[in-house]
Design a protein around this motif. Structure first.
Motif, PDB file in Angstrom:
ATOM      1  N   PHE A  13     -73.424  26.870  20.669  1.00 46.68           N
ATOM      2  CA  PHE A  13     -73.925  28.136  20.167  1.00 46.68           C
ATOM      3  C   PHE A  13     -72.761  28.969  19.654  1.00 46.68           C
ATOM      4  O   PHE A  13     -71.603  28.687  19.950  1.00 46.68           O
ATOM      5  CB  PHE A  13     -74.708  28.899  21.244  1.00 46.68           C
ATOM      6  CG  PHE A  13     -73.917  29.160  22.501  1.00 46.68           C
ATOM      7  CD1 PHE A  13     -73.223  30.344  22.678  1.00 46.68           C
ATOM      8  CD2 PHE A  13     -73.869  28.213  23.508  1.00 46.68           C
ATOM      9  CE1 PHE A  13     -72.494  30.580  23.825  1.00 46.68           C
ATOM     10  CE2 PHE A  13     -73.146  28.427  24.665  1.00 46.68           C
ATOM     11  CZ  PHE A  13     -72.453  29.622  24.824  1.00 46.68           C
ATOM     12  N   LYS A  14     -73.083  29.970  18.894  1.00 46.71           N
ATOM     13  CA  LYS A  14     -72.103  30.921  18.391  1.00 46.71           C
ATOM     14  C   LYS A  14     -72.235  32.205  19.205  1.00 46.71           C
ATOM     15  O   LYS A  14     -73.329  32.607  19.586  1.00 46.71           O
ATOM     16  CB  LYS A  14     -72.353  31.245  16.911  1.00 46.71           C
ATOM     17  CG  LYS A  14     -72.372  30.023  16.024  1.00 46.71           C
ATOM     18  CD  LYS A  14     -71.007  29.722  15.509  1.00 46.71           C
ATOM     19  CE  LYS A  14     -71.113  28.730  14.365  1.00 46.71           C
ATOM     20  NZ  LYS A  14     -70.315  27.584  14.488  1.00 46.71           N
ATOM     21  N   ILE A  15     -71.099  32.846  19.448  1.00 46.67           N
ATOM     22  CA  ILE A  15     -71.064  34.110  20.169  1.00 46.67           C
ATOM     23  C   ILE A  15     -71.725  35.186  19.315  1.00 46.67           C
ATOM     24  O   ILE A  15     -71.522  35.248  18.110  1.00 46.67           O
ATOM     25  CB  ILE A  15     -69.602  34.513  20.467  1.00 46.67           C
ATOM     26  CG1 ILE A  15     -68.916  33.456  21.333  1.00 46.67           C
ATOM     27  CG2 ILE A  15     -69.522  35.881  21.125  1.00 46.67           C
ATOM     28  CD1 ILE A  15     -69.507  33.273  22.686  1.00 46.67           C
ATOM     29  N   ASN A  16     -72.511  36.054  19.956  1.00 47.92           N
ATOM     30  CA  ASN A  16     -73.119  37.181  19.267  1.00 47.92           C
ATOM     31  C   ASN A  16     -72.023  38.100  18.733  1.00 47.92           C
ATOM     32  O   ASN A  16     -71.113  38.484  19.469  1.00 47.92           O
ATOM     33  CB  ASN A  16     -74.030  37.940  20.245  1.00 47.92           C
ATOM     34  CG  ASN A  16     -74.785  39.064  19.602  1.00 47.92           C
ATOM     35  OD1 ASN A  16     -74.283  39.780  18.740  1.00 47.92           O
ATOM     36  ND2 ASN A  16     -76.011  39.247  20.033  1.00 47.92           N
ATOM     37  N   LEU A  17     -72.108  38.448  17.474  1.00 50.47           N
ATOM     38  CA  LEU A  17     -71.110  39.295  16.828  1.00 50.47           C
ATOM     39  C   LEU A  17     -70.904  40.603  17.573  1.00 50.47           C
ATOM     40  O   LEU A  17     -69.802  41.138  17.632  1.00 50.47           O
ATOM     41  CB  LEU A  17     -71.520  39.562  15.374  1.00 50.47           C
ATOM     42  CG  LEU A  17     -70.571  40.388  14.529  1.00 50.47           C
ATOM     43  CD1 LEU A  17     -69.224  39.676  14.390  1.00 50.47           C
ATOM     44  CD2 LEU A  17     -71.164  40.659  13.162  1.00 50.47           C
ATOM     45  N   PHE A  18     -71.953  41.127  18.175  1.00 49.67           N
ATOM     46  CA  PHE A  18     -71.869  42.414  18.856  1.00 49.67           C
ATOM     47  C   PHE A  18     -71.666  42.267  20.359  1.00 49.67           C
ATOM     48  O   PHE A  18     -71.731  43.240  21.103  1.00 49.67           O
ATOM     49  CB  PHE A  18     -73.131  43.234  18.558  1.00 49.67           C
ATOM     50  CG  PHE A  18     -73.292  43.496  17.090  1.00 49.67           C
ATOM     51  CD1 PHE A  18     -72.456  44.380  16.428  1.00 49.67           C
ATOM     52  CD2 PHE A  18     -74.228  42.793  16.357  1.00 49.67           C
ATOM     53  CE1 PHE A  18     -72.581  44.608  15.067  1.00 49.67           C
ATOM     54  CE2 PHE A  18     -74.368  43.012  14.999  1.00 49.67           C
ATOM     55  CZ  PHE A  18     -73.542  43.916  14.346  1.00 49.67           C
ATOM     56  N   GLY A  19     -71.426  41.051  20.833  1.00 50.87           N
ATOM     57  CA  GLY A  19     -71.141  40.806  22.245  1.00 50.87           C
ATOM     58  C   GLY A  19     -72.400  40.606  23.073  1.00 50.87           C
ATOM     59  O   GLY A  19     -73.516  40.709  22.577  1.00 50.87           O
ATOM     60  N   GLY A  20     -72.189  40.299  24.332  1.00 54.92           N
ATOM     61  CA  GLY A  20     -73.295  40.180  25.272  1.00 54.92           C
ATOM     62  C   GLY A  20     -73.934  38.807  25.359  1.00 54.92           C
ATOM     63  O   GLY A  20     -74.983  38.662  25.978  1.00 54.92           O
TER      64      GLY A  20
END
Length: 131
Positions: free
Chosen positions: A64-71
């Motif tokens: 998966f890719k990390i959410n751009l806005f974190g979390g």
């Protein structure tokens, strides 16, 4: 140039770089060979990865890719015989791994430590004290 604008651009660039790289989580059934299969069900706030049954030494892996806005966070439930547990297998702010390798044994979960090259025993979430 405005220092706040520079800081914003730096943070945006750092988050974008993290979002482009894939993160991997792998869970291996390391239960005793005489134990029945391990049933796992993994989710995030956005994705339900479904139920998977792992035989002894089989693994389930996803990217998966990390959410751009974190979390970004994934958690799983684990069930075998009369056991049922759940565990956070990836929390962006807590886990320092891009290739998170878990083994599930009769005595609990362990996460591979790439620095020491050994699996560190962890507690199930249902065993952690709430504060």
């Amino acid at each position: 140039m405005n220092p706040l604008l520079l800081l914003f651009m730096f943070l945006l660039t750092a988050n974008c770089e993290a979002a482009w790289r894939s993160t991997h989580v792998q869970i291996t059934n390391n239960l005793d060979p005489n134990t029945t299969d391990l049933t796992i069900h993994c989710k995030s706030a956005d994705d339900d990865l479904g139920v998977h049954v792992l035989h002894h030494q089989e693994f389930y892996r996803w990217d998966f890719k990390i959410n751009l806005f974190g979390g970004t966070q994934f958690w799983c439930s684990f069930q075998w015989l009369n056991q049922f547990h759940w565990l956070d297998v990836f929390i962006e702010e807590t886990f320092n791994c891009r290739d998170c390798k878990w083994i599930i044994s009769n005595d609990g979960p362990s996460l591979y430590n790439k620095i020491t090259k050994v699996y560190d025993h962890k507690k199930w979430n249902d065993e952690k004290k709430r504060t």
